[in-house]
Scaffold this motif. Sequence first.
Motif, PDB file in Angstrom:
ATOM      1  N   ILE A 197       0.851  -1.186   0.000  1.00 46.24           N
ATOM      2  CA  ILE A 197       0.000   0.000   0.000  1.00 46.24           C
ATOM      3  C   ILE A 197       0.888   1.237   0.000  1.00 46.24           C
ATOM      4  O   ILE A 197       1.709   1.418   0.907  1.00 46.24           O
ATOM      5  N   VAL A 198       0.746   2.084  -0.996  1.00 49.97           N
ATOM      6  CA  VAL A 198       1.571   3.294  -1.114  1.00 49.97           C
ATOM      7  C   VAL A 198       0.691   4.509  -0.844  1.00 49.97           C
ATOM      8  O   VAL A 198      -0.308   4.724  -1.530  1.00 49.97           O
ATOM      9  N   ARG A 199       1.062   5.292   0.147  1.00 46.30           N
ATOM     10  CA  ARG A 199       0.285   6.459   0.531  1.00 46.30           C
ATOM     11  C   ARG A 199       1.203   7.651   0.805  1.00 46.30           C
ATOM     12  O   ARG A 199       2.406   7.491   1.031  1.00 46.30           O
ATOM     13  N   ASP A 200       0.590   8.830   0.802  1.00 44.68           N
ATOM     14  CA  ASP A 200       1.243  10.044   1.273  1.00 44.68           C
ATOM     15  C   ASP A 200       0.603  10.418   2.605  1.00 44.68           C
ATOM     16  O   ASP A 200      -0.619  10.308   2.757  1.00 44.68           O
ATOM     17  N   ARG A 201       1.394  10.845   3.566  1.00 49.42           N
ATOM     18  CA  ARG A 201       0.848  11.137   4.898  1.00 49.42           C
ATOM     19  C   ARG A 201      -0.213  12.237   4.834  1.00 49.42           C
ATOM     20  O   ARG A 201      -1.177  12.220   5.607  1.00 49.42           O
ATOM     21  N   PHE A 202      -0.046  13.176   3.910  1.00 46.16           N
ATOM     22  CA  PHE A 202      -0.985  14.293   3.829  1.00 46.16           C
ATOM     23  C   PHE A 202      -2.379  13.828   3.422  1.00 46.16           C
ATOM     24  O   PHE A 202      -3.386  14.346   3.909  1.00 46.16           O
ATOM     25  N   GLU A 203      -2.450  12.839   2.540  1.00 46.89           N
ATOM     26  CA  GLU A 203      -3.774  12.385   2.094  1.00 46.89           C
ATOM     27  C   GLU A 203      -4.488  11.596   3.184  1.00 46.89           C
ATOM     28  O   GLU A 203      -5.714  11.481   3.164  1.00 46.89           O
ATOM     29  N   GLU A 204      -3.749  11.047   4.139  1.00 43.73           N
ATOM     30  CA  GLU A 204      -4.376  10.365   5.261  1.00 43.73           C
ATOM     31  C   GLU A 204      -4.732  11.338   6.381  1.00 43.73           C
ATOM     32  O   GLU A 204      -5.649  11.087   7.158  1.00 43.73           O
ATOM     33  N   ASN A 205      -3.975  12.419   6.482  1.00 45.85           N
ATOM     34  CA  ASN A 205      -4.198  13.386   7.549  1.00 45.85           C
ATOM     35  C   ASN A 205      -4.073  14.803   7.000  1.00 45.85           C
ATOM     36  O   ASN A 205      -3.123  15.520   7.315  1.00 45.85           O
ATOM     37  N   PRO A 206      -5.015  15.228   6.153  1.00 39.68           N
ATOM     38  CA  PRO A 206      -4.925  16.566   5.557  1.00 39.68           C
ATOM     39  C   PRO A 206      -5.017  17.650   6.629  1.00 39.68           C
ATOM     40  O   PRO A 206      -5.869  17.600   7.508  1.00 39.68           O
ATOM     41  N   THR A 228     -14.282  22.054   6.253  1.00 38.60           N
ATOM     42  CA  THR A 228     -14.300  22.448   7.654  1.00 38.60           C
ATOM     43  C   THR A 228     -13.543  21.409   8.476  1.00 38.60           C
ATOM     44  O   THR A 228     -13.337  20.271   8.028  1.00 38.60           O
ATOM     45  N   PRO A 229     -13.126  21.748   9.692  1.00 34.17           N
ATOM     46  CA  PRO A 229     -12.481  20.745  10.557  1.00 34.17           C
ATOM     47  C   PRO A 229     -13.346  19.502  10.757  1.00 34.17           C
ATOM     48  O   PRO A 229     -12.828  18.383  10.790  1.00 34.17           O
ATOM     49  N   ALA A 230     -14.663  19.681  10.868  1.00 38.76           N
ATOM     50  CA  ALA A 230     -15.557  18.533  11.048  1.00 38.76           C
ATOM     51  C   ALA A 230     -15.567  17.641   9.808  1.00 38.76           C
ATOM     52  O   ALA A 230     -15.572  16.406   9.906  1.00 38.76           O
ATOM     53  N   THR A 231     -15.560  18.261   8.630  1.00 37.30           N
ATOM     54  CA  THR A 231     -15.538  17.493   7.377  1.00 37.30           C
ATOM     55  C   THR A 231     -14.258  16.682   7.264  1.00 37.30           C
ATOM     56  O   THR A 231     -14.276  15.499   6.889  1.00 37.30           O
ATOM     57  N   LEU A 232     -13.129  17.301   7.575  1.00 38.23           N
ATOM     58  CA  LEU A 232     -11.850  16.606   7.506  1.00 38.23           C
ATOM     59  C   LEU A 232     -11.777  15.472   8.519  1.00 38.23           C
ATOM     60  O   LEU A 232     -11.190  14.412   8.239  1.00 38.23           O
ATOM     61  N   GLN A 233     -12.363  15.678   9.686  1.00 38.76           N
ATOM     62  CA  GLN A 233     -12.362  14.616  10.690  1.00 38.76           C
ATOM     63  C   GLN A 233     -13.184  13.427  10.224  1.00 38.76           C
ATOM     64  O   GLN A 233     -12.776  12.268  10.399  1.00 38.76           O
ATOM     65  N   ARG A 234     -14.334  13.667   9.590  1.00 38.33           N
ATOM     66  CA  ARG A 234     -15.135  12.560   9.046  1.00 38.33           C
ATOM     67  C   ARG A 234     -14.368  11.818   7.962  1.00 38.33           C
ATOM     68  O   ARG A 234     -14.443  10.595   7.857  1.00 38.33           O
ATOM     69  N   GLU A 237     -11.829   9.553   9.587  1.00 39.17           N
ATOM     70  CA  GLU A 237     -12.483   8.392  10.194  1.00 39.17           C
ATOM     71  C   GLU A 237     -12.945   7.397   9.134  1.00 39.17           C
ATOM     72  O   GLU A 237     -12.813   6.172   9.325  1.00 39.17           O
ATOM     73  N   ASP A 238     -13.468   7.896   8.022  1.00 39.87           N
ATOM     74  CA  ASP A 238     -13.901   7.002   6.939  1.00 39.87           C
ATOM     75  C   ASP A 238     -12.712   6.244   6.355  1.00 39.87           C
ATOM     76  O   ASP A 238     -12.809   5.033   6.076  1.00 39.87           O
ATOM     77  N   LEU A 239     -11.603   6.943   6.155  1.00 39.18           N
ATOM     78  CA  LEU A 239     -10.410   6.294   5.601  1.00 39.18           C
ATOM     79  C   LEU A 239      -9.855   5.263   6.574  1.00 39.18           C
ATOM     80  O   LEU A 239      -9.415   4.181   6.161  1.00 39.18           O
TER      81      LEU A 239
END
Length: 275
Positions: A197-206, A228-234, A237-239
Amino acid sequence: MNKKAHEILIRTRRRLFGQNVGNNISTFQGNGIDFAELKEYTYGDDVRKINWKVTAREQKPYINVFNEERELNIVIVYMVSGSIYFGTVRQKQEVMAEMLALLGFAALKNSDRVTSIFYDEEVLEWFKPSKSPNIVYAALEYALNVDVLRRRTSLQKVADFLLRAIRERSIVLLLGDFYDIADLSLLGAKHEVYAVIVRDRFEENPAFAGEYDLIDPVSGQHHLLDLTPATLQRYREDLLRHDRALEGHFLKERIGFTKIYTDEDPFIKLREMLK
């Protein structure tokens, strides 16, 4: 050969063919297909070789012992998708290309045949089984130069294709960012499968918020989003739920896996996985 491909070739060959043998990626072992005998499980044996029927009957674990194959077939599958056209340190596309070179040279060093397949929802390029370094050079250049934008990977189509196309038992290494989940049980039963699995840290935790016009690299469509902060938190959590389900499937089907970020040395993670 372009400059980037040349740099990767020098780096990978130095790591694999240098003097420090202890740093080399572990030799591909494979499970073998020629059954030899049963033996009682001892600490350190591969649990994937446990014979569950005999274990249940004898009430203690036994494993299948196979005669070693003289030659392994290593199949590297590079899953092409617009989503790998991203990276804050290096693009995922480039990191995957370096991993392809590392795994290809590791196979050749072990005198095994290596096959490279590039796949999105169908085969884009198929480098047939070979023991020549030329196949690694050609696959590396293709990996760096293939236009990944507006392409979509289907992991299920990849698995179904490999079941039909790869008849000989093989070690299959799937390279991608794994943003979809598929049933790999049949593929894992037929072949020895590893998922990288290849990921960038930013895409997992923008770490940004506000209104942005974002372009989907898979569809090419623009999306005006208020992050919004709430949108990013969701989103996080989804990821996280997605990745837990993905890794749970790998564990259930005894598929080896690792996650490599764009700011990490892929050599180290691949060596750990293949041990």
